[in-house]
Design a protein around this motif. Structure first.
Motif, PDB file in Angstrom:
ATOM      1  N   LEU A 261       0.915  -1.220   0.094  1.00 38.72           N
ATOM      2  CA  LEU A 261       0.086  -0.016   0.048  1.00 38.72           C
ATOM      3  C   LEU A 261       1.021   1.268  -0.044  1.00 38.72           C
ATOM      4  CD1 LEU A 261      -2.740  -0.971   2.783  1.00 38.72           C
ATOM      5  CD2 LEU A 261      -2.697  -1.652   0.127  1.00 38.72           C
ATOM      6  N   ALA A 262       0.459   2.253  -0.657  1.00 40.95           N
ATOM      7  CA  ALA A 262       1.219   3.397  -0.940  1.00 40.95           C
ATOM      8  C   ALA A 262       0.487   4.833  -0.492  1.00 40.95           C
ATOM      9  CB  ALA A 262       1.663   3.602  -2.138  1.00 40.95           C
ATOM     10  N   PHE A 263       0.665   5.540   0.458  1.00 39.67           N
ATOM     11  CA  PHE A 263       0.160   6.769   0.835  1.00 39.67           C
ATOM     12  C   PHE A 263       0.952   8.167   0.742  1.00 39.67           C
ATOM     13  CE2 PHE A 263      -0.947   3.059   3.539  1.00 39.67           C
ATOM     14  CZ  PHE A 263      -2.503   3.144   3.441  1.00 39.67           C
ATOM     15  N   PHE A 264       0.538   9.130   0.696  1.00 40.33           N
ATOM     16  CA  PHE A 264       1.228  10.391   0.804  1.00 40.33           C
ATOM     17  C   PHE A 264       0.040  11.088   2.068  1.00 40.33           C
ATOM     18  CE2 PHE A 264      -1.814  11.224  -2.797  1.00 40.33           C
ATOM     19  CZ  PHE A 264      -2.510  12.634  -2.299  1.00 40.33           C
ATOM     20  N   SER A 265       0.788  12.154   2.630  1.00 43.73           N
ATOM     21  CA  SER A 265       0.041  12.785   3.503  1.00 43.73           C
ATOM     22  C   SER A 265      -0.122  14.351   3.627  1.00 43.73           C
ATOM     23  CB  SER A 265       0.501  12.473   5.156  1.00 43.73           C
ATOM     24  OG  SER A 265       1.648  12.926   5.087  1.00 43.73           O
ATOM     25  N   THR A 266      -1.137  14.840   4.129  1.00 42.25           N
ATOM     26  CA  THR A 266      -1.137  16.280   4.286  1.00 42.25           C
ATOM     27  C   THR A 266      -1.178  16.673   5.978  1.00 42.25           C
ATOM     28  OG1 THR A 266      -3.678  16.281   4.345  1.00 42.25           O
ATOM     29  CG2 THR A 266      -2.227  16.645   2.019  1.00 42.25           C
ATOM     30  N   VAL A 267      -0.936  17.719   6.305  1.00 41.61           N
ATOM     31  CA  VAL A 267      -1.031  18.103   7.766  1.00 41.61           C
ATOM     32  C   VAL A 267      -1.868  19.488   7.759  1.00 41.61           C
ATOM     33  CG1 VAL A 267       0.317  19.024   9.417  1.00 41.61           C
ATOM     34  CG2 VAL A 267       1.231  17.279   8.117  1.00 41.61           C
ATOM     35  N   THR A 268      -2.820  19.226   8.660  1.00 42.23           N
ATOM     36  CA  THR A 268      -3.593  20.617   9.102  1.00 42.23           C
ATOM     37  C   THR A 268      -3.712  21.030  10.366  1.00 42.23           C
ATOM     38  OG1 THR A 268      -5.050  19.542   7.607  1.00 42.23           O
ATOM     39  CG2 THR A 268      -6.245  21.159   9.010  1.00 42.23           C
ATOM     40  N   THR A 269      -3.277  22.464  10.386  1.00 38.68           N
ATOM     41  CA  THR A 269      -3.446  23.053  11.769  1.00 38.68           C
ATOM     42  C   THR A 269      -4.446  24.163  11.671  1.00 38.68           C
ATOM     43  OG1 THR A 269      -1.779  24.733  10.981  1.00 38.68           O
ATOM     44  CG2 THR A 269      -1.050  22.582  12.151  1.00 38.68           C
ATOM     45  N   PHE A 270      -4.716  24.452  12.891  1.00 32.91           N
ATOM     46  CA  PHE A 270      -5.834  25.645  13.215  1.00 32.91           C
ATOM     47  C   PHE A 270      -5.109  26.879  12.683  1.00 32.91           C
ATOM     48  CE2 PHE A 270      -7.555  22.313  15.637  1.00 32.91           C
ATOM     49  CZ  PHE A 270      -8.988  22.370  15.550  1.00 32.91           C
TER      50      PHE A 270
ATOM     51  N   VAL B  81      -2.667  27.824  23.670  1.00 34.31           N
ATOM     52  CA  VAL B  81      -1.554  27.032  23.543  1.00 34.31           C
ATOM     53  C   VAL B  81      -1.949  25.551  23.109  1.00 34.31           C
ATOM     54  CG1 VAL B  81       0.400  25.891  24.744  1.00 34.31           C
ATOM     55  CG2 VAL B  81      -0.441  28.080  25.248  1.00 34.31           C
ATOM     56  N   THR B  82      -2.912  24.795  23.605  1.00 32.81           N
ATOM     57  CA  THR B  82      -3.481  23.393  23.172  1.00 32.81           C
ATOM     58  C   THR B  82      -3.680  23.451  21.892  1.00 32.81           C
ATOM     59  OG1 THR B  82      -3.953  22.906  25.587  1.00 32.81           O
ATOM     60  CG2 THR B  82      -4.829  21.481  23.537  1.00 32.81           C
ATOM     61  N   VAL B  83      -4.661  24.547  21.432  1.00 31.00           N
ATOM     62  CA  VAL B  83      -5.079  24.566  20.006  1.00 31.00           C
ATOM     63  C   VAL B  83      -3.962  24.657  19.114  1.00 31.00           C
ATOM     64  CG1 VAL B  83      -6.539  25.503  18.399  1.00 31.00           C
ATOM     65  CG2 VAL B  83      -7.432  25.209  20.638  1.00 31.00           C
ATOM     66  N   ALA B  84      -2.982  25.507  19.422  1.00 28.68           N
ATOM     67  CA  ALA B  84      -1.988  26.141  18.466  1.00 28.68           C
ATOM     68  C   ALA B  84      -1.147  24.820  18.466  1.00 28.68           C
ATOM     69  CB  ALA B  84      -1.304  26.993  19.079  1.00 28.68           C
ATOM     70  N   GLU B  85      -0.893  23.764  19.185  1.00 27.21           N
ATOM     71  CA  GLU B  85      -0.023  22.764  19.158  1.00 27.21           C
ATOM     72  C   GLU B  85      -0.517  21.390  18.438  1.00 27.21           C
ATOM     73  OE1 GLU B  85       2.684  24.219  22.893  1.00 27.21           O
ATOM     74  OE2 GLU B  85       1.639  22.587  22.929  1.00 27.21           O
ATOM     75  N   LEU B  86      -2.009  21.437  18.145  1.00 26.82           N
ATOM     76  CA  LEU B  86      -2.688  20.330  17.546  1.00 26.82           C
ATOM     77  C   LEU B  86      -2.207  20.411  15.952  1.00 26.82           C
ATOM     78  CD1 LEU B  86      -6.028  20.459  18.962  1.00 26.82           C
ATOM     79  CD2 LEU B  86      -4.385  18.531  19.246  1.00 26.82           C
ATOM     80  N   ALA B  87      -2.138  19.049  15.523  1.00 25.49           N
ATOM     81  CA  ALA B  87      -2.200  18.804  14.002  1.00 25.49           C
ATOM     82  C   ALA B  87      -2.977  17.631  13.573  1.00 25.49           C
ATOM     83  CB  ALA B  87      -0.517  18.850  13.960  1.00 25.49           C
ATOM     84  N   ILE B  88      -3.251  17.702  12.708  1.00 26.64           N
ATOM     85  CA  ILE B  88      -4.160  16.371  11.879  1.00 26.64           C
ATOM     86  C   ILE B  88      -3.261  16.255  10.775  1.00 26.64           C
ATOM     87  CG2 ILE B  88      -6.235  15.479  10.946  1.00 26.64           C
ATOM     88  CD1 ILE B  88      -7.665  17.663  12.450  1.00 26.64           C
ATOM     89  N   GLU B  89      -2.686  15.003  10.887  1.00 22.15           N
ATOM     90  CA  GLU B  89      -2.169  14.280   9.448  1.00 22.15           C
ATOM     91  C   GLU B  89      -3.185  13.324   8.869  1.00 22.15           C
ATOM     92  OE1 GLU B  89       2.110  13.207   7.700  1.00 22.15           O
ATOM     93  OE2 GLU B  89       1.710  13.272  10.105  1.00 22.15           O
ATOM     94  N   ALA B  90      -3.368  13.575   7.605  1.00 23.07           N
ATOM     95  CA  ALA B  90      -4.564  12.819   6.931  1.00 23.07           C
ATOM     96  C   ALA B  90      -3.666  12.118   5.767  1.00 23.07           C
ATOM     97  CB  ALA B  90      -5.457  13.659   6.174  1.00 23.07           C
ATOM     98  N   PHE B  91      -3.700  10.705   5.822  1.00 25.99           N
ATOM     99  CA  PHE B  91      -3.231   9.813   4.861  1.00 25.99           C
ATOM    100  C   PHE B  91      -3.980   9.660   3.446  1.00 25.99           C
ATOM    101  CE2 PHE B  91      -0.803   9.439   8.500  1.00 25.99           C
ATOM    102  CZ  PHE B  91       0.424   9.239   7.948  1.00 25.99           C
ATOM    103  N   PHE B  92      -3.536   9.727   2.297  1.00 23.61           N
ATOM    104  CA  PHE B  92      -4.352   9.674   0.969  1.00 23.61           C
ATOM    105  C   PHE B  92      -3.484   8.489   0.435  1.00 23.61           C
ATOM    106  CE2 PHE B  92      -5.139  14.005   2.138  1.00 23.61           C
ATOM    107  CZ  PHE B  92      -6.402  14.308   1.745  1.00 23.61           C
ATOM    108  N   PRO B  93      -4.471   7.503  -0.483  1.00 19.83           N
ATOM    109  CA  PRO B  93      -3.853   6.586  -1.353  1.00 19.83           C
ATOM    110  C   PRO B  93      -3.065   7.205  -2.410  1.00 19.83           C
ATOM    111  CG  PRO B  93      -6.223   6.696  -1.666  1.00 19.83           C
ATOM    112  CD  PRO B  93      -5.952   7.607  -0.401  1.00 19.83           C
ATOM    113  N   ALA B  94      -1.771   6.648  -2.525  1.00 17.25           N
ATOM    114  CA  ALA B  94      -0.999   7.347  -3.618  1.00 17.25           C
ATOM    115  C   ALA B  94      -1.162   6.451  -4.901  1.00 17.25           C
ATOM    116  CB  ALA B  94       0.499   7.317  -3.180  1.00 17.25           C
ATOM    117  N   ASN B  95      -2.155   5.283  -4.744  1.00 17.44           N
ATOM    118  CA  ASN B  95      -2.229   4.824  -6.049  1.00 17.44           C
ATOM    119  C   ASN B  95      -3.734   4.071  -6.134  1.00 17.44           C
ATOM    120  OD1 ASN B  95      -1.840   2.275  -4.586  1.00 17.44           O
ATOM    121  ND2 ASN B  95       0.109   2.214  -4.945  1.00 17.44           N
ATOM    122  N   GLN B  96      -4.189   3.357  -7.315  1.00 14.70           N
ATOM    123  CA  GLN B  96      -5.346   2.932  -7.305  1.00 14.70           C
ATOM    124  C   GLN B  96      -5.606   1.697  -6.460  1.00 14.70           C
ATOM    125  OE1 GLN B  96      -7.872   4.363  -8.801  1.00 14.70           O
ATOM    126  NE2 GLN B  96      -9.229   2.668  -7.970  1.00 14.70           N
TER     127      GLN B  96
END
Length: 265
Positions: A226-235, A241-256
């Motif tokens: 399986l192959a993935f690439f990722s994106t990172v989302t922040t507020f 402080v807690t909100v500033a330090e949160l990050a969401i990493e979402a993995f997407f399929p890199a092939n069919q």
């Protein structure tokens, strides 16, 4: 008393000098950037002048300090912290928890995680177990650290087909975070991860392969790789402080093939 150890807290001038040097700025550079005189900046650093609350905030902004460090500088100058730090499970943070959960759920059937500043897992969606298969349960006990899970020999590492490449990518991200925050805990985590075994060559610089546009995560699976690439989302506008330090990493399929496996469960 003999043997007593006396510790002193850093002054606002100490912190200002530390961060200015950490950002590789001279007094002249920072004074021009902040539109203040070099003389005044020097007086603040040496303690000959006490900066106003607004001046501390202004200099912290020019130095691009994280909210946690801005609070520390304010307290060192004798002022109350401006940015609150509320636990994610408290009532005022319900809207943040809901927002994070909405993003994670909306990304299914693809994996996504939320992490704090130390890379500890805060939340994850229903697709995450596919990535965590065969991980030692001890690594998943709280606080479960996403980087430790990824690179530990009892974690995901044995299943990562391009472990050297992925390891280099993650360590590079962590090094940049250490450089930006000067966080001792992150520096210790980096040292720990560097000590993990890796038989693959770890590139010092990320070199794209033929046709690559991102660094992929290639994960061994019973149905095939399986192959993935990722994106990172922040507020975008954090004031906590807690909100500033949160990050969401979402993995997407890199092939069919990966898409089909994830969608069929």
């Amino acid at each position: 008393m003999l043997g007593m150890v006396v510790t002193t807290q850093p002054t606002v001038g100490d912190l200002l000098r530390k961060w200015r040097q950490h950002r590789r700025l001279s007094q002249l550079d920072l004074s021009i950037q902040a539109d203040i005189s070099t003389r005044h900046l020097s007086f603040v650093e040496t303690g000959r002048s006490a900066p106003s609350r607004d001046m501390v905030m202004h200099l912290a902004e020019q130095l691009d300090l994280p909210l946690r460090e801005r609070n520390q500088m304010l307290m060192a100058a004798g002022y109350a912290p401006v940015y609150q730090e509320r636990a994610l499970d408290t009532a005022p943070m319900a809207v943040i928890r809901d927002a994070v959960r909405q993003v994670l759920l909306g990304h299914e059937p693809y994996p996504a995680i939320a992490v704090d500043r130390q890379w500890n897992l805060v939340d994850g969606n229903a697709a995450l177990p596919l990535m965590l298969a065969e991980v030692d349960p001890a690594l998943l006990e709280q606080p479960a650290n996403a980087l430790r899970i990824s690179l530990h020999p009892d974690g995901m590492a044995p299943r990562i087909a391009n472990l050297g490449e992925w390891r280099g990518h993650l360590l590079g991200r962590l090094r940049r975070q250490v450089e930006h925050t000067a966080d001792l805990g992150l520096s210790e985590l980096l040292e720990e991860l560097l000590g993990y075994p890796c038989a693959d060559e770890v590139p010092l610089v990320e070199h794209p392969g033929p046709g690559d546009v991102v660094v992929p995560l290639r994960l061994c699976h019973e149905s095939g790789e399986l192959a993935f690439f990722s994106t990172v989302t922040t507020f975008g506008t954090p004031l906590d402080v807690t909100v500033a330090e949160l990050a969401i990493e979402a993995f997407f399929p890199a092939n069919q093939h990966t898409t089909e496996i994830l969608r069929t469960g």
